[in-house]
Scaffold this motif. Structure first.
Motif, PDB file in Angstrom:
ATOM      1  N   ALA A 214       0.835  -1.200   0.000  1.00  0.00           N
ATOM      2  CA  ALA A 214       0.000   0.000   0.000  1.00  0.00           C
ATOM      3  C   ALA A 214       0.867   1.247   0.000  1.00  0.00           C
ATOM      4  O   ALA A 214       1.938   1.274   0.608  1.00  0.00           O
ATOM      5  N   ASP A 215       0.405   2.279  -0.708  1.00  0.00           N
ATOM      6  CA  ASP A 215       1.089   3.577  -0.811  1.00  0.00           C
ATOM      7  C   ASP A 215       2.390   3.514  -1.610  1.00  0.00           C
ATOM      8  O   ASP A 215       3.233   4.415  -1.504  1.00  0.00           O
ATOM      9  N   THR A 216       2.563   2.480  -2.432  1.00  0.00           N
ATOM     10  CA  THR A 216       3.721   2.436  -3.323  1.00  0.00           C
ATOM     11  C   THR A 216       3.636   3.587  -4.321  1.00  0.00           C
ATOM     12  O   THR A 216       2.584   3.807  -4.923  1.00  0.00           O
ATOM     13  N   PRO A 217       4.716   4.341  -4.533  1.00  0.00           N
ATOM     14  CA  PRO A 217       4.664   5.442  -5.504  1.00  0.00           C
ATOM     15  C   PRO A 217       4.417   4.942  -6.925  1.00  0.00           C
ATOM     16  O   PRO A 217       4.834   3.835  -7.296  1.00  0.00           O
ATOM     17  N   VAL A 218       3.760   5.768  -7.709  1.00  0.00           N
ATOM     18  CA  VAL A 218       3.480   5.433  -9.104  1.00  0.00           C
ATOM     19  C   VAL A 218       4.776   5.106  -9.845  1.00  0.00           C
ATOM     20  O   VAL A 218       4.827   4.169 -10.647  1.00  0.00           O
ATOM     21  N   SER A 219       5.828   5.849  -9.573  1.00  0.00           N
ATOM     22  CA  SER A 219       7.106   5.624 -10.274  1.00  0.00           C
ATOM     23  C   SER A 219       7.627   4.216 -10.044  1.00  0.00           C
ATOM     24  O   SER A 219       8.134   3.570 -10.972  1.00  0.00           O
ATOM     25  N   ALA A 220       7.496   3.698  -8.823  1.00  0.00           N
ATOM     26  CA  ALA A 220       7.987   2.356  -8.513  1.00  0.00           C
ATOM     27  C   ALA A 220       7.155   1.290  -9.224  1.00  0.00           C
ATOM     28  O   ALA A 220       7.696   0.273  -9.696  1.00  0.00           O
ATOM     29  N   ILE A 221       5.851   1.516  -9.317  1.00  0.00           N
ATOM     30  CA  ILE A 221       4.980   0.557 -10.002  1.00  0.00           C
ATOM     31  C   ILE A 221       5.308   0.517 -11.496  1.00  0.00           C
ATOM     32  O   ILE A 221       5.448  -0.556 -12.098  1.00  0.00           O
ATOM     33  N   LEU A 222       5.453   1.699 -12.097  1.00  0.00           N
ATOM     34  CA  LEU A 222       5.768   1.759 -13.521  1.00  0.00           C
ATOM     35  C   LEU A 222       7.152   1.164 -13.798  1.00  0.00           C
ATOM     36  O   LEU A 222       7.347   0.498 -14.817  1.00  0.00           O
ATOM     37  N   ALA A 223       8.098   1.394 -12.912  1.00  0.00           N
ATOM     38  CA  ALA A 223       9.435   0.814 -13.092  1.00  0.00           C
ATOM     39  C   ALA A 223       9.370  -0.704 -13.030  1.00  0.00           C
ATOM     40  O   ALA A 223      10.007  -1.405 -13.842  1.00  0.00           O
ATOM     41  N   ARG A 224       8.613  -1.241 -12.101  1.00  0.00           N
ATOM     42  CA  ARG A 224       8.487  -2.697 -11.982  1.00  0.00           C
ATOM     43  C   ARG A 224       7.817  -3.298 -13.212  1.00  0.00           C
ATOM     44  O   ARG A 224       8.124  -4.435 -13.606  1.00  0.00           O
ATOM     45  N   ALA A 225       6.918  -2.530 -13.840  1.00  0.00           N
ATOM     46  CA  ALA A 225       6.251  -2.999 -15.058  1.00  0.00           C
ATOM     47  C   ALA A 225       7.074  -2.747 -16.309  1.00  0.00           C
ATOM     48  O   ALA A 225       6.642  -3.096 -17.411  1.00  0.00           O
ATOM     49  N   GLY A 226       8.245  -2.155 -16.163  1.00  0.00           N
ATOM     50  CA  GLY A 226       9.074  -1.854 -17.329  1.00  0.00           C
ATOM     51  C   GLY A 226       8.538  -0.694 -18.134  1.00  0.00           C
ATOM     52  O   GLY A 226       8.540  -0.729 -19.375  1.00  0.00           O
ATOM     53  N   GLY A 227       8.090   0.347 -17.443  1.00  0.00           N
ATOM     54  CA  GLY A 227       7.510   1.499 -18.126  1.00  0.00           C
ATOM     55  C   GLY A 227       8.523   2.274 -18.946  1.00  0.00           C
ATOM     56  O   GLY A 227       9.696   2.393 -18.578  1.00  0.00           O
ATOM     57  N   SER A 228       8.072   2.810 -20.064  1.00  0.00           N
ATOM     58  CA  SER A 228       8.919   3.633 -20.921  1.00  0.00           C
ATOM     59  C   SER A 228       9.407   4.864 -20.160  1.00  0.00           C
ATOM     60  O   SER A 228       8.615   5.541 -19.501  1.00  0.00           O
ATOM     61  N   VAL A 229      10.684   5.142 -20.241  1.00  0.00           N
ATOM     62  CA  VAL A 229      11.232   6.299 -19.536  1.00  0.00           C
ATOM     63  C   VAL A 229      10.936   7.596 -20.280  1.00  0.00           C
ATOM     64  O   VAL A 229      11.099   8.690 -19.721  1.00  0.00           O
ATOM     65  N   THR A 230      10.494   7.502 -21.537  1.00  0.00           N
ATOM     66  CA  THR A 230      10.220   8.713 -22.314  1.00  0.00           C
ATOM     67  C   THR A 230       8.739   9.096 -22.320  1.00  0.00           C
ATOM     68  O   THR A 230       8.400  10.201 -22.744  1.00  0.00           O
ATOM     69  N   ALA A 231       7.864   8.191 -21.868  1.00  0.00           N
ATOM     70  CA  ALA A 231       6.429   8.506 -21.827  1.00  0.00           C
ATOM     71  C   ALA A 231       6.190   9.675 -20.873  1.00  0.00           C
ATOM     72  O   ALA A 231       6.753   9.725 -19.784  1.00  0.00           O
ATOM     73  N   GLN A 232       5.324  10.584 -21.283  1.00  0.00           N
ATOM     74  CA  GLN A 232       5.178  11.847 -20.560  1.00  0.00           C
ATOM     75  C   GLN A 232       3.886  11.994 -19.770  1.00  0.00           C
ATOM     76  O   GLN A 232       3.740  12.948 -19.007  1.00  0.00           O
ATOM     77  N   ALA A 233       2.932  11.078 -19.933  1.00  0.00           N
ATOM     78  CA  ALA A 233       1.642  11.229 -19.242  1.00  0.00           C
ATOM     79  C   ALA A 233       1.118   9.863 -18.819  1.00  0.00           C
ATOM     80  O   ALA A 233       1.358   8.847 -19.484  1.00  0.00           O
ATOM     81  N   VAL A 234       0.386   9.848 -17.705  1.00  0.00           N
ATOM     82  CA  VAL A 234      -0.194   8.607 -17.201  1.00  0.00           C
ATOM     83  C   VAL A 234      -1.635   8.864 -16.786  1.00  0.00           C
ATOM     84  O   VAL A 234      -1.957   9.898 -16.191  1.00  0.00           O
ATOM     85  N   LEU A 235      -2.515   7.938 -17.152  1.00  0.00           N
ATOM     86  CA  LEU A 235      -3.917   8.001 -16.744  1.00  0.00           C
ATOM     87  C   LEU A 235      -4.078   7.146 -15.489  1.00  0.00           C
ATOM     88  O   LEU A 235      -3.875   5.927 -15.529  1.00  0.00           O
ATOM     89  N   ILE A 236      -4.451   7.774 -14.399  1.00  0.00           N
ATOM     90  CA  ILE A 236      -4.602   7.102 -13.116  1.00  0.00           C
ATOM     91  C   ILE A 236      -6.093   6.932 -12.830  1.00  0.00           C
ATOM     92  O   ILE A 236      -6.831   7.914 -12.771  1.00  0.00           O
ATOM     93  N   GLY A 237      -6.542   5.686 -12.687  1.00  0.00           N
ATOM     94  CA  GLY A 237      -7.921   5.466 -12.289  1.00  0.00           C
ATOM     95  C   GLY A 237      -8.860   4.975 -13.373  1.00  0.00           C
ATOM     96  O   GLY A 237     -10.075   4.969 -13.178  1.00  0.00           O
ATOM     97  N   GLY A 238      -8.337   4.577 -14.526  1.00  0.00           N
ATOM     98  CA  GLY A 238      -9.190   4.016 -15.561  1.00  0.00           C
ATOM     99  C   GLY A 238      -9.947   5.058 -16.359  1.00  0.00           C
ATOM    100  O   GLY A 238      -9.602   6.240 -16.383  1.00  0.00           O
ATOM    101  N   TYR A 239     -11.040   4.611 -17.015  1.00  0.00           N
ATOM    102  CA  TYR A 239     -11.781   5.483 -17.932  1.00  0.00           C
ATOM    103  C   TYR A 239     -12.352   6.713 -17.229  1.00  0.00           C
ATOM    104  O   TYR A 239     -12.542   7.749 -17.855  1.00  0.00           O
ATOM    105  N   GLY A 240     -12.657   6.603 -15.959  1.00  0.00           N
ATOM    106  CA  GLY A 240     -13.166   7.755 -15.223  1.00  0.00           C
ATOM    107  C   GLY A 240     -12.108   8.374 -14.339  1.00  0.00           C
ATOM    108  O   GLY A 240     -12.435   9.013 -13.328  1.00  0.00           O
ATOM    109  N   GLY A 241     -10.848   8.228 -14.735  1.00  0.00           N
ATOM    110  CA  GLY A 241      -9.736   8.678 -13.913  1.00  0.00           C
ATOM    111  C   GLY A 241      -9.196  10.036 -14.295  1.00  0.00           C
ATOM    112  O   GLY A 241      -9.886  10.863 -14.911  1.00  0.00           O
ATOM    113  N   THR A 242      -7.920  10.251 -13.960  1.00  0.00           N
ATOM    114  CA  THR A 242      -7.286  11.560 -14.095  1.00  0.00           C
ATOM    115  C   THR A 242      -5.980  11.430 -14.859  1.00  0.00           C
ATOM    116  O   THR A 242      -5.120  10.621 -14.502  1.00  0.00           O
TER     117      THR A 242
END
Length: 368
Positions: A214-242
């Protein structure tokens, strides 16, 4: 919470043990102290919801429908740990004095059916397939469907906990929330180690569902998933998210923003304005069409984003329209669409400007 492979009942009990006997007040107190909140997107304190259900003749409805395309955590949980969810249903039933329980799914789930065949629970659980509609998983829509076959929301009042299925107090909880009930009932709040299930999609090398503290930072989650380091935006919360710029989202703990436990990292090759337009069209088409914001407002907002993509300035209309929709629907469906649209206008302001001045942004220009 999420094992590496599916456990049958014997294996499940060898890992977790049986459910202890707890009285209602003690059980709800442990859930309260553990800080459990709803995991279906609203994040409402679970103990407060349990206390709001009048005990006796009540009904428990487990929500495993998961209608958002950017979320698959509930399906993973039901596939790999069905007994934990079924335990949680029994815990909830005991807490509210329920005599009936339903498990609502988008489709048949062989893992759940096999698990039910192994059990002899005090409160029988009936599995119900719910229509493939986005709003069908809203709690009043589920209650309405179980009673009438019509999977549309019925309004915010009375709440299902007051008057739900067949007029009886009804507790609707997400399946991940119920799995947490089963864990806390065994460990108590003092030994409960909270974790979150999160679905990660988009510009990541390893998309899918993961379990994180719980409370893991978004950066750590994306890093664990192998997130692109050049991607500039993230949608948090699905279709009704932010939508958030990557730089602002990275340090945030998961769950700080409204919506589902879901992260979609926008690929460099995708236009955020275009993806938002596509989601808005889906949300407009999936509405129940029974209140003004859904019937007229959402199609208008989707059309405004189509105008932006075509170089027609709809920013003024959107500035006037969006505040009129939020909080005025029969359910929270319009609120999510407004949140998505407003955040897209902020995060992709440069792309909107490019569409209005040049007819396209760098992404859509390259695709033309």
């Amino acid at each position: 919470m999420l094992p590496s492979h599916r456990n049958n009942l014997a294996a499940h009990l060898s890992v977790h043990g049986g459910l202890p006997a707890l009285d209602r007040d003690a059980l709800i107190h442990e859930i309260d102290v553990a800080g459990i909140r709803g995991r279906g997107g609203a994040g409402f304190p679970a103990a407060a919801k349990l206390r709001s259900v009048a005990p006796g003749r009540s009904i428990v409805v487990a929500n495993g429908c998961e209608s958002d395309p950017f979320s698959s955590k509930d399906r993973a949980l039901l596939e790999l740990a069905p007994h934990l969810v079924l335990d949680g249903i029994q815990v909830a039933a005991h807490a509210v004095g329920a005599t009936e329980a339903y498990l609502c799914l988008r489709e048949g789930n062989r893992s759940v059916l096999a698990a039910l065949a192994e059990r002899r629970d005090a409160v029988p659980v009936k599995v119900v397939a719910v229509p493939h509609r986005y709003v069908a998983s809203e709690e009043t829509a589920l209650v309405h469907f179980l009673g009438s076959g019509d999977a549309r929301p019925t309004g915010k009042f009375p709440r299902p906990t007051e008057r739900g299925l067949r007029g009886r107090p009804t507790l609707v909880q997400n399946v991940e929330t119920l799995a947490r009930f089963a864990l806390v009932a065994r460990t108590g709040a003092d030994r409960f180690v909270p974790t979150d299930l999160v679905t990660v999609t988009g510009a990541v090398a390893r998309p899918g569902v993961m379990e994180v503290p719980a409370d893991t930072p978004v950066s750590a989650i994306l890093a664990r998933a192998g997130g692109s380091v050049t991607a500039q935006a993230v949608l948090i919360g699905g279709y009704g998210g932010t939508w958030m710029p990557r730089s602002l989202a990275d340090p945030l703990p998961l769950g700080r923003e409204p919506g589902l436990s879901s992260l979609h990292l926008l690929p460099d090759s995708h236009c955020g304005v275009e993806l938002t337009r596509n989601i808005l069209h889906t949300l407009a088409g999936e509405s129940a069409r029974q209140c003004g914001p859904c019937m007229f407002g959402l199609p208008a907002v989707a059309a405004d984003f189509t105008d932006l993509l075509s170089g027609r300035d709809a920013t003024g209309r959107l500035a006037r329209r969006l505040p009129l929709l939020s909080g005025r629907g029969a359910c929270a469906h319009p609120d999510g669409a407004v949140r998505l649209a407003a955040s897209a206008l902020r995060v992709f302001a440069a792309d909107v400007h490019a569409h209005l001045t040049a007819g396209s942004c760098r992404i859509t220009a390259g695709a033309a």
